[in-house]
Design a protein around this motif. Structure first.
Motif, PDB file in Angstrom:
ATOM      1  N   TRP A   1     -29.235  16.970  -6.297  1.00 28.30           N
ATOM      2  CA  TRP A   1     -29.993  18.136  -6.725  1.00 28.30           C
ATOM      3  C   TRP A   1     -29.078  19.345  -6.953  1.00 28.30           C
ATOM      4  CZ3 TRP A   1     -35.521  18.671  -6.808  1.00 28.30           C
ATOM      5  CH2 TRP A   1     -36.222  17.509  -6.429  1.00 28.30           C
ATOM      6  N   GLU A   2     -29.345  20.095  -8.007  1.00 28.02           N
ATOM      7  CA  GLU A   2     -28.796  21.436  -8.122  1.00 28.02           C
ATOM      8  C   GLU A   2     -29.528  22.314  -7.094  1.00 28.02           C
ATOM      9  OE1 GLU A   2     -26.255  22.616  -9.978  1.00 28.02           O
ATOM     10  OE2 GLU A   2     -25.912  20.527 -10.598  1.00 28.02           O
ATOM     11  N   PRO A   3     -28.835  23.260  -6.474  1.00 37.88           N
ATOM     12  CA  PRO A   3     -29.499  24.056  -5.424  1.00 37.88           C
ATOM     13  C   PRO A   3     -30.717  24.820  -5.929  1.00 37.88           C
ATOM     14  CG  PRO A   3     -27.317  24.935  -5.973  1.00 37.88           C
ATOM     15  CD  PRO A   3     -27.420  23.599  -6.617  1.00 37.88           C
ATOM     16  N   GLU A   4     -30.651  25.318  -7.154  1.00 36.68           N
ATOM     17  CA  GLU A   4     -31.799  26.042  -7.713  1.00 36.68           C
ATOM     18  C   GLU A   4     -32.997  25.111  -7.904  1.00 36.68           C
ATOM     19  OE1 GLU A   4     -27.995  28.034  -8.649  1.00 36.68           O
ATOM     20  OE2 GLU A   4     -28.740  25.993  -9.008  1.00 36.68           O
ATOM     21  N   ALA A   5     -32.725  23.868  -8.280  1.00 35.63           N
ATOM     22  CA  ALA A   5     -33.808  22.904  -8.455  1.00 35.63           C
ATOM     23  C   ALA A   5     -34.452  22.559  -7.123  1.00 35.63           C
ATOM     24  CB  ALA A   5     -33.290  21.645  -9.152  1.00 35.63           C
ATOM     25  N   TYR A   6     -33.632  22.407  -6.076  1.00 35.77           N
ATOM     26  CA  TYR A   6     -34.198  22.108  -4.761  1.00 35.77           C
ATOM     27  C   TYR A   6     -35.018  23.293  -4.249  1.00 35.77           C
ATOM     28  CZ  TYR A   6     -34.673  20.621   0.067  1.00 35.77           C
ATOM     29  OH  TYR A   6     -35.196  20.264   1.283  1.00 35.77           O
ATOM     30  N   ALA A   7     -34.527  24.502  -4.467  1.00 37.65           N
ATOM     31  CA  ALA A   7     -35.307  25.686  -4.095  1.00 37.65           C
ATOM     32  C   ALA A   7     -36.629  25.704  -4.858  1.00 37.65           C
ATOM     33  CB  ALA A   7     -34.507  26.957  -4.370  1.00 37.65           C
ATOM     34  N   GLY A   8     -36.599  25.316  -6.141  1.00 38.22           N
ATOM     35  CA  GLY A   8     -37.821  25.261  -6.929  1.00 38.22           C
ATOM     36  C   GLY A   8     -38.802  24.229  -6.409  1.00 38.22           C
ATOM     37  N   LEU A   9     -38.283  23.093  -5.930  1.00 36.72           N
ATOM     38  CA  LEU A   9     -39.148  22.083  -5.316  1.00 36.72           C
ATOM     39  C   LEU A   9     -39.855  22.652  -4.097  1.00 36.72           C
ATOM     40  CD1 LEU A   9     -40.086  19.073  -4.959  1.00 36.72           C
ATOM     41  CD2 LEU A   9     -38.067  18.797  -3.495  1.00 36.72           C
ATOM     42  N   LEU A  10     -39.113  23.323  -3.236  1.00 32.43           N
ATOM     43  CA  LEU A  10     -39.707  23.905  -2.033  1.00 32.43           C
ATOM     44  C   LEU A  10     -40.731  24.977  -2.385  1.00 32.43           C
ATOM     45  CD1 LEU A  10     -36.489  24.216   0.165  1.00 32.43           C
ATOM     46  CD2 LEU A  10     -38.304  22.512   0.380  1.00 32.43           C
ATOM     47  N   GLN A  11     -40.443  25.762  -3.419  1.00 34.02           N
ATOM     48  CA  GLN A  11     -41.394  26.773  -3.855  1.00 34.02           C
ATOM     49  C   GLN A  11     -42.696  26.121  -4.321  1.00 34.02           C
ATOM     50  OE1 GLN A  11     -40.237  29.044  -7.322  1.00 34.02           O
ATOM     51  NE2 GLN A  11     -41.549  30.771  -6.755  1.00 34.02           N
ATOM     52  N   GLY A  12     -42.575  25.036  -5.083  1.00 33.30           N
ATOM     53  CA  GLY A  12     -43.759  24.336  -5.544  1.00 33.30           C
ATOM     54  C   GLY A  12     -44.563  23.750  -4.405  1.00 33.30           C
ATOM     55  N   ILE A  13     -43.871  23.209  -3.412  1.00 39.37           N
ATOM     56  CA  ILE A  13     -44.558  22.665  -2.242  1.00 39.37           C
ATOM     57  C   ILE A  13     -45.290  23.770  -1.488  1.00 39.37           C
ATOM     58  CG2 ILE A  13     -44.163  21.653   0.041  1.00 39.37           C
ATOM     59  CD1 ILE A  13     -41.922  19.971  -1.282  1.00 39.37           C
ATOM     60  N   ARG A  14     -44.601  24.875  -1.269  1.00 43.42           N
ATOM     61  CA  ARG A  14     -45.204  25.981  -0.518  1.00 43.42           C
ATOM     62  C   ARG A  14     -46.400  26.572  -1.261  1.00 43.42           C
ATOM     63  NH1 ARG A  14     -45.298  26.749   4.501  1.00 43.42           N
ATOM     64  NH2 ARG A  14     -43.058  27.019   4.843  1.00 43.42           N
ATOM     65  N   ARG A  15     -46.328  26.628  -2.577  1.00 42.89           N
ATOM     66  CA  ARG A  15     -47.408  27.196  -3.375  1.00 42.89           C
ATOM     67  C   ARG A  15     -48.691  26.380  -3.224  1.00 42.89           C
ATOM     68  NH1 ARG A  15     -45.547  26.214  -8.205  1.00 42.89           N
ATOM     69  NH2 ARG A  15     -44.201  28.044  -8.268  1.00 42.89           N
ATOM     70  N   GLU A  16     -48.546  25.053  -3.132  1.00 44.77           N
ATOM     71  CA  GLU A  16     -49.718  24.180  -3.094  1.00 44.77           C
ATOM     72  C   GLU A  16     -50.101  23.754  -1.684  1.00 44.77           C
ATOM     73  OE1 GLU A  16     -51.439  23.587  -5.766  1.00 44.77           O
ATOM     74  OE2 GLU A  16     -50.004  24.665  -7.042  1.00 44.77           O
ATOM     75  N   ASP A  17     -49.237  24.000  -0.712  1.00 44.37           N
ATOM     76  CA  ASP A  17     -49.433  23.483   0.639  1.00 44.37           C
ATOM     77  C   ASP A  17     -50.465  24.309   1.386  1.00 44.37           C
ATOM     78  OD1 ASP A  17     -49.025  21.984   2.969  1.00 44.37           O
ATOM     79  OD2 ASP A  17     -47.493  23.371   3.685  1.00 44.37           O
ATOM     80  N   THR A  18     -51.459  23.651   1.944  1.00 42.69           N
ATOM     81  CA  THR A  18     -52.468  24.325   2.763  1.00 42.69           C
ATOM     82  C   THR A  18     -52.403  23.884   4.221  1.00 42.69           C
ATOM     83  OG1 THR A  18     -54.099  22.608   2.212  1.00 42.69           O
ATOM     84  CG2 THR A  18     -54.037  24.575   0.809  1.00 42.69           C
ATOM     85  N   SER A  19     -51.412  23.078   4.559  1.00 43.31           N
ATOM     86  CA  SER A  19     -51.283  22.565   5.915  1.00 43.31           C
ATOM     87  C   SER A  19     -50.648  23.614   6.831  1.00 43.31           C
ATOM     88  CB  SER A  19     -50.404  21.300   5.901  1.00 43.31           C
ATOM     89  OG  SER A  19     -49.972  20.966   7.201  1.00 43.31           O
ATOM     90  N   PRO A  20     -51.038  23.628   8.117  1.00 43.19           N
ATOM     91  CA  PRO A  20     -50.382  24.538   9.068  1.00 43.19           C
ATOM     92  C   PRO A  20     -49.044  24.024   9.575  1.00 43.19           C
ATOM     93  CG  PRO A  20     -52.043  23.255  10.209  1.00 43.19           C
ATOM     94  CD  PRO A  20     -52.129  22.858   8.752  1.00 43.19           C
TER      95      PRO A  20
END
Length: 265
Positions: free
Chosen positions: A90-109
């Motif tokens: 992974w490019e670091p920016e791409a991995y950061a983007g993955l985490l951003q996408g997960i956080r945006r959709e994540d409703t779990s505590p």
């Protein structure tokens, strides 16, 4: 003292299912589980979240006791060593983007843990600085760290200053170190990590078959495991030692690991 934090897997080909958690809960008294979710290929946020949901659905049906205390006992790690070509490169920016996408959709505590990077890859610091610049740390609750032999102290020094709780998810001593020598190395590593405020530490590995994926010389023998298990309490110091973490029963001590052998699909 028994292991109090466990590394488990929910990856294609290796799913640690509910009976594993049930057995470990019985034998170890309700430890913390840090679950690596996701394959070694590039994935989207949607794909990762579907795998996360499969894990939680499986546990809800088959081991609801874990989920009843899941907020403090289950942490979800997003992939493994993403700077390694074998883990997606992974490019670091791409991995950061993955985490951003997960956080945006994540409703779990549940807490989200950033994957450790491989310190064996030249330029890992530059990779991580780019990851930080891309906002990667703002999308996670914790940072996973892997550190071996002489790289361990470098890892602790660098990552403990980033302002997030640290889980050392793999460590082991220099190749060829055995018996009391390795036990002493692990305990010394634990003291160093605790002095920098690291909350948990896992030793790779206490059993299993590598099938060529890793050096089986890393497996702890009974003498080493017993010596590590007899350790005294190790208090956490450093900038990350926060009294308001309590009543987390694991705060204030470094935690030994039991990394599980792979369970085929």
């Amino acid at each position: 003292m028994r292991a109090q934090v466990i590394g488990t897997l929910w990856t294609p080909g290796t799913w640690h299912r509910s009976h594993i958690y049930a057995r470990l809960d019985r034998e170890l008294g309700q430890p913390v589980y840090i679950v690596r979710i996701g394959s070694s290929r590039p994935v989207t946020a949607g794909e990762w979240l579907r795998e996360r949901d499969e894990l939680l659905s499986h546990l809800k049906v088959n081991w609801p006791g874990l989920l009843s205390t899941h907020r403090r006992r289950l942490r979800l790690r997003v992939l493994n060593e993403p700077n390694l070509p074998e883990e997606g490169g992974w490019e670091p920016e791409a991995y950061a983007g993955l985490l951003q996408g997960i956080r945006r959709e994540d409703t779990s505590p549940l807490e989200i843990v950033a994957a450790p990077v491989s310190l064996g890859v030249p330029g890992w610091r530059a990779w991580y600085e780019r990851f930080i610049a891309a906002g990667g740390l703002s999308f996670v609750d914790r940072i996973a760290v892997n550190g071996y032999a002489h790289l361990f102290s470098q890892a602790v020094d660098y990552f403990s200053k980033l302002g997030k709780p640290i889980d050392i998810t793999e460590c082991n001593g220099p190749p060829g170190l055995r018996d009391q020598g390795r036990a002493s190395w692990v305990l010394g590593a634990a003291v160093l990590a605790a002095s920098c405020g690291v909350e948990t530490l896992q030793v790779f590995i206490v059993g299993g078959r590598s099938n060529g994926a890793w050096d089986e010389g890393y497996i702890l023998n009974d003498t080493e495991a017993e010596a590590i298990g007899r350790r005294d309490r190790i208090d956490i110091g450093g900038s990350m030692a926060r009294q308001d973490w309590r009543p987390n029963v694991w705060a204030g001590k470094i935690l030994s690991v039991w990394n599980l052998p792979a369970e085929p699909a």
